[in-house]
Write an enzyme that holds these catalytic residues in place. Structure first.
Site, PDB file in Angstrom:
ATOM      1  N   TRP A 127      -8.780  23.863 -10.387  1.00 33.44           N
ATOM      2  CA  TRP A 127      -8.662  22.632  -9.606  1.00 33.44           C
ATOM      3  C   TRP A 127      -8.116  23.033  -8.229  1.00 33.44           C
ATOM      4  O   TRP A 127      -7.049  23.682  -8.159  1.00 33.44           O
ATOM      5  CB  TRP A 127      -7.690  21.706 -10.335  1.00 33.44           C
ATOM      6  CG  TRP A 127      -7.423  20.400  -9.679  1.00 33.44           C
ATOM      7  CD1 TRP A 127      -8.339  19.519  -9.184  1.00 33.44           C
ATOM      8  CD2 TRP A 127      -6.132  19.801  -9.483  1.00 33.44           C
ATOM      9  NE1 TRP A 127      -7.695  18.409  -8.691  1.00 33.44           N
ATOM     10  CE2 TRP A 127      -6.345  18.561  -8.850  1.00 33.44           C
ATOM     11  CE3 TRP A 127      -4.822  20.194  -9.773  1.00 33.44           C
ATOM     12  CZ2 TRP A 127      -5.296  17.708  -8.514  1.00 33.44           C
ATOM     13  CZ3 TRP A 127      -3.783  19.349  -9.441  1.00 33.44           C
ATOM     14  CH2 TRP A 127      -4.028  18.122  -8.822  1.00 33.44           C
ATOM     15  N   ASP A 209      -1.358  22.931 -17.968  1.00 38.05           N
ATOM     16  CA  ASP A 209      -1.744  21.697 -17.283  1.00 38.05           C
ATOM     17  C   ASP A 209      -2.719  20.948 -18.183  1.00 38.05           C
ATOM     18  O   ASP A 209      -3.816  21.432 -18.472  1.00 38.05           O
ATOM     19  CB  ASP A 209      -2.408  22.057 -15.941  1.00 38.05           C
ATOM     20  CG  ASP A 209      -2.719  20.816 -15.115  1.00 38.05           C
ATOM     21  OD1 ASP A 209      -2.379  19.699 -15.559  1.00 38.05           O
ATOM     22  OD2 ASP A 209      -3.306  20.961 -14.027  1.00 38.05           O
ATOM     23  N   ALA A 211      -4.623  17.673 -18.259  1.00 40.31           N
ATOM     24  CA  ALA A 211      -5.003  16.493 -17.458  1.00 40.31           C
ATOM     25  C   ALA A 211      -6.154  15.708 -18.077  1.00 40.31           C
ATOM     26  O   ALA A 211      -6.515  14.651 -17.571  1.00 40.31           O
ATOM     27  CB  ALA A 211      -5.374  16.926 -16.041  1.00 40.31           C
ATOM     28  N   LYS A 244      -6.947  10.126 -16.412  1.00 38.15           N
ATOM     29  CA  LYS A 244      -8.281   9.998 -17.004  1.00 38.15           C
ATOM     30  C   LYS A 244      -8.217   9.366 -18.389  1.00 38.15           C
ATOM     31  O   LYS A 244      -9.030   8.513 -18.716  1.00 38.15           O
ATOM     32  CB  LYS A 244      -8.982  11.363 -17.125  1.00 38.15           C
ATOM     33  CG  LYS A 244      -8.612  12.382 -16.068  1.00 38.15           C
ATOM     34  CD  LYS A 244      -9.267  12.139 -14.734  1.00 38.15           C
ATOM     35  CE  LYS A 244      -8.436  12.799 -13.670  1.00 38.15           C
ATOM     36  NZ  LYS A 244      -9.000  13.437 -12.598  1.00 38.15           N
TER      37      LYS A 244
HETATM   38  C1  LMR Z   1     -10.685  16.068  -9.680  1.00 37.79           C
HETATM   39  O1  LMR Z   1     -10.540  17.275  -9.900  1.00 37.79           O
HETATM   40  O2  LMR Z   1     -11.723  15.599  -9.177  1.00 37.79           O
HETATM   41  C2  LMR Z   1      -9.595  15.113 -10.054  1.00 37.79           C
HETATM   42  O3  LMR Z   1      -8.579  15.771 -10.713  1.00 37.79           O
HETATM   43  C3  LMR Z   1      -9.131  14.294  -8.924  1.00 37.79           C
HETATM   44  C4  LMR Z   1      -8.267  15.046  -7.975  1.00 37.79           C
HETATM   45  O4  LMR Z   1      -7.137  14.597  -7.746  1.00 37.79           O
HETATM   46  O5  LMR Z   1      -8.692  16.064  -7.429  1.00 37.79           O
END
Ligand code: LMR
Length: 393
Positions: A127, A209, A211, A244
């Site tokens: 990410w 993490d 998420a 999410k």
């Molecule tokens: C993403 O990776 O698109 C999501 O986790 C939203 C973000 O905050 O980047």
């Protein structure tokens, strides 16, 4: 003084939201930022959250401050889902609320830094905000390959990273708990067992993490790895997001959990986390976390939440299977999507091809080639496959 500041480019993922909104084409497809969409393309508020919000509206009698730890009822209500039957591991695990998963990640790495960590080992791609947070804190990032050439998780690279972290006293390793963002490539249960053993044997602290809990294989299945690691290691930090799995994106609902070597170690760690929170955001926003607490305490709303999550998982799986069934689209092999989990997949396309997808076909995806699988529906998936088949270069 302020004229010394150099303009920064906008966050590439968040910039896609604006680009997509200003595109007039009616058949455009948004596969950009990670937001779940139904088969009709919407992102409705969960029924379980609506029900909890109604209760909140009726019953909440004050909005006075709670403190830097936020809503501890929320923090504790989530714990059995994350940690299982013995959620505190004998008093060694405790948490606090954070503004979203981003706040939890920020707090986790800040805590590690305060405890002496200089370098975080992390599988890439990851990410993008992970690297940004580390850079902002002045922490070093030591990347390793998350994915091997055969498309599976690169265990060799992870073994080497844990070794390297062990050799540099105080380095930590950050892993995604499930539904890896951006690749969808998760560790198998056998690999998690090995990873747990490696962390323990090499005495390296993990930051996990989480998420996308519940969007992969199931609420219990998605935390197999986390629980295996926590059973093996003396201490760990866990960043959790409800964006999410409760659909609470803009309400910013997350939690940081710490696992200490023994129960008496929890308080000193959390007192540091509290003081970091106080200087960063003081207190997390209340509304979304209160709604999650109420939803999880009411058996009807809790059952609704689990059914809604299951519906999301099923739809993500259907889209993945439909793409995989297409085999290849142009030069892109879509078959690995059947083996991956969660909302994301990274397709082997170049930056130029991503631009072609956007400009020629109105398909918006991240520059890395990441797609949000949930942006595809049974009515736009053929167009997407045709667009992939059409791109050149
Ligand atoms: C993403 O990776 O698109 C999501 O986790 C939203 C973000 O905050 O980047």
């Amino acid at each position: 003084m302020l004229d010394q500041l150099k303009p920064q480019s906008p966050d590439a993922l968040l910039a896609l939201i604006k680009m997509y909104a200003s595109d007039d084409r009616t058949d455009k497809i948004d596969l950009g930022v990670g937001v779940y969409r139904t088969g009709q393309g919407g992102t409705p508020v969960f029924g379980a959250i609506k029900g909890a919000e109604e209760q909140l509206l009726r019953e909440q009698d004050s909005k006075s401050y709670l403190g830097p730890e936020g809503d501890m009822g929320f923090v504790h209500a989530l714990m059995p889902y994350i940690f299982g039957d013995n959620p505190t591991r004998g008093g060694r695990i405790e948490g606090m609320q954070t503004p979203g998963g981003t706040g939890a990640v920020r707090l986790a790495v800040s805590l590690a830094q305060k405890a002496g960590a200089k370098c975080i080992h992390m599988g890439v791609p990851s990410w993008p905000n992970h690297a940004q947070i580390l850079a902002d804190l002045g922490l070093e990032l030591e990347p390793f390959n998350h994915t091997a050439p055969d498309g599976a998780a690169d265990m060799g690279a992870l073994r080497a990273a844990i070794d390297a972290a062990a050799a540099s006293d105080g380095d930590v390793v950050l892993l995604h708990g499930c539904c890896h963002n951006p690749t969808g490539v998760d560790y198998s249960n056998e690999q998690w067992d090995e990873i747990a053993g490696l962390f323990a044997e090499k005495d390296v602290m993990p930051i996990i993490d989480l998420a996308y809990h519940g969007l992969g294989q199931g609420l219990d299945e998605d935390v197999y790895g986390l629980r295996a690691v926590l059973s093996a290691v003396p201490e760990a930090l866990i960043a959790y997001s409800c964006d999410k799995n409760f659909g609470l994106y803009r309400d910013r609902v997350g939690a940081l959990y710490v696992m200490a070597k023994d129960a008496s170690g929890v308080e000193p760690i959390l007192s540091n986390a509290n003081s970091l929170a106080r200087s960063n955001w003081s207190m997390p926003p209340d509304h979304g976390a209160a709604a999650v607490r109420l939803a999880l305490r009411d058996s009807g709303l809790m059952a609704d939440w689990q059914a809604e999550l299951e519906g999301m998982r099923t739809r993500l799986r259907q889209v993945r299977m439909r793409l995989a069934d297409a085999g290849t689209a142009g030069s892109v092999d879509l078959t690995p999507l059947a083996r991956q989990n969660g909302m994301f997949a990274t397709l082997p396309v170049s930056k130029e091809q991503v631009v072609q997808m956007r400009e020629k076909h109105g398909v918006y995806m991240a520059g890395s080639g990441r797609i949000n699988v949930a942006g595809l529906t049974m009515s736009n998936i053929d167009k997407f496959i045709e667009a992939l088949t059409d791109i050149t270069g």
